[in-house]
Write an enzyme that holds these catalytic residues in place. Structure first.
Site, PDB file in Angstrom:
ATOM      1  N   ASN A   1       1.406   3.349  -2.652  1.00  0.00           N
ATOM      2  CA  ASN A   1       0.509   4.005  -3.393  1.00  0.00           C
ATOM      3  C   ASN A   1      -0.659   4.593  -2.588  1.00  0.00           C
ATOM      4  OD1 ASN A   1       1.677   4.620  -6.299  1.00  0.00           O
ATOM      5  ND2 ASN A   1       1.437   2.299  -6.470  1.00  0.00           N
TER       6      ASN A   1
ATOM      7  N   GLU B   1       5.349   6.352  -9.722  1.00  0.00           N
ATOM      8  CA  GLU B   1       4.070   5.747  -9.469  1.00  0.00           C
ATOM      9  C   GLU B   1       3.372   6.660  -8.387  1.00  0.00           C
ATOM     10  OE1 GLU B   1       3.153   1.700  -8.805  1.00  0.00           O
ATOM     11  OE2 GLU B   1       4.826   1.178  -9.850  1.00  0.00           O
TER      12      GLU B   1
ATOM     13  N   HIS C   1      -0.188   1.294 -13.297  1.00  0.00           N
ATOM     14  CA  HIS C   1       0.625  -0.024 -13.821  1.00  0.00           C
ATOM     15  C   HIS C   1       1.953   0.460 -14.172  1.00  0.00           C
ATOM     16  CE1 HIS C   1       1.326  -3.729 -16.004  1.00  0.00           C
ATOM     17  NE2 HIS C   1       1.962  -3.120 -16.928  1.00  0.00           N
TER      18      HIS C   1
ATOM     19  N   GLY D   1       0.693  -1.050   0.036  1.00  0.00           N
ATOM     20  CA  GLY D   1       0.222   0.024  -0.103  1.00  0.00           C
ATOM     21  C   GLY D   1       0.783   1.210  -0.048  1.00  0.00           C
TER      22      GLY D   1
ATOM     23  N   ASN E   1      -6.338   2.798 -12.453  1.00  0.00           N
ATOM     24  CA  ASN E   1      -5.293   1.872 -12.167  1.00  0.00           C
ATOM     25  C   ASN E   1      -4.104   2.589 -12.404  1.00  0.00           C
ATOM     26  OD1 ASN E   1      -4.283  -0.814 -11.501  1.00  0.00           O
ATOM     27  ND2 ASN E   1      -3.941  -1.011 -13.651  1.00  0.00           N
TER      28      ASN E   1
ATOM     29  N   LEU F   1      -4.331  -7.159  -7.200  1.00  0.00           N
ATOM     30  CA  LEU F   1      -4.040  -8.195  -7.870  1.00  0.00           C
ATOM     31  C   LEU F   1      -4.924  -9.222  -8.719  1.00  0.00           C
ATOM     32  CD1 LEU F   1      -0.393  -8.771  -6.512  1.00  0.00           C
ATOM     33  CD2 LEU F   1      -0.978  -7.540  -8.459  1.00  0.00           C
ATOM     34  N   LYS F   2      -6.397  -8.904  -8.530  1.00  0.00           N
ATOM     35  CA  LYS F   2      -7.463  -9.624  -9.074  1.00  0.00           C
ATOM     36  C   LYS F   2      -8.086  -8.719 -10.150  1.00  0.00           C
ATOM     37  CE  LYS F   2     -10.269 -11.795  -6.452  1.00  0.00           C
ATOM     38  NZ  LYS F   2      -9.750 -13.100  -6.628  1.00  0.00           N
TER      39      LYS F   2
ATOM     40  N   ASP G   1      -5.242  -4.077 -18.704  1.00  0.00           N
ATOM     41  CA  ASP G   1      -4.346  -2.769 -18.730  1.00  0.00           C
ATOM     42  C   ASP G   1      -4.692  -2.109 -20.455  1.00  0.00           C
ATOM     43  OD1 ASP G   1      -3.113  -3.239 -16.524  1.00  0.00           O
ATOM     44  OD2 ASP G   1      -1.884  -4.788 -17.578  1.00  0.00           O
TER      45      ASP G   1
END
Length: 207
Positions: A16, A181, A111, A14, A109, A92-93, A152
């Site tokens: 981010n 990020e 990436h 966590g 999101n 990650l789902k 993505d």
């Protein structure tokens, strides 16, 4: 303008998430974090949320009969709190079609590559940086994008680059990318909450 109600989905440490929390607390982001949900019980992001006084819950996939049922429960919990913006911060789902349609245009999101390079099915976490190094590219970076039903493939909001040095390891590259990020995600969330993002097809317009 009223603060935008935010929900965050996480799977790990966590960092981010912490960037978003800090920037809400210091007034940089006009948002209110209503809920943090993790699909992993040991995700440190849950502790970060609790430390900040934010409702933080773990949802065990094993308690549900299917991915669809799991996602419908996620939708219910987020709607119960009137969440307007969903942030995937290392989640990650794969989200279900129902989830994506319910919050269409309101899911962001982050990436760890320059989409459309090194992204899609199987590209997550350190795997991305391993492939970047193996391919020998000279620049990589991070991308913030809206989520659609692909992996993505949603419209790109912001991108930034880092240079890949010959002596970089996966860990070094990961830290380089993570630094941008944090900045990119904060910037994108701030723009969204300030009403400064619009879309024309795939093109995201920053006002």
């Amino acid at each position: 303008m009223s603060p935008v109600k935010i929900g965050v989905l996480i799977s790990g440490g966590g960092t981010n998430l912490q960037s978003i929390i800090d920037n809400i607390e210091n007034g940089n982001i006009n948002g209110e974090m209503k809920l943090i949900i993790s699909n992993r019980k040991d995700a440190y992001g849950l502790a970060r949320g609790e430390d900040a006084g934010i409702e933080s819950i773990y949802l065990d996939r094993k308690l549900f009969n299917s991915e669809e049922e799991y996602n419908l429960y996620l939708i219910k919990e987020l709607k119960k709190r009137d969440v307007e913006l969903i942030i995937l911060a290392g989640y990650l789902k794969v989200l279900s079609r129902d989830f994506i349609q319910e919050f269409s245009g309101r899911i962001i999101n982050i990436h760890p590559s320059l989409i459309p390079s090194f992204c899609g099915k199987g590209y997550y976490g350190e795997k991305v940086h391993q492939e970047v190094l193996a391919y020998g590219v000279k620049v990589t970076g991070a991308t913030v994008h809206f989520v659609d039903e692909g992996t993505d493939t949603g419209p790109i909001i912001l991108q930034d680059i880092v240079y890949v040095d010959s002596e970089d390891t996966v860990e070094i590259l990961k830290e380089k990318v993570l630094e941008i990020e944090h900045k990119l995600l904060v910037q994108a969330v701030k723009l969204y909450c300030d009403g400064r993002i619009s879309r024309e097809g795939r093109k995201v317009i920053i006002k």
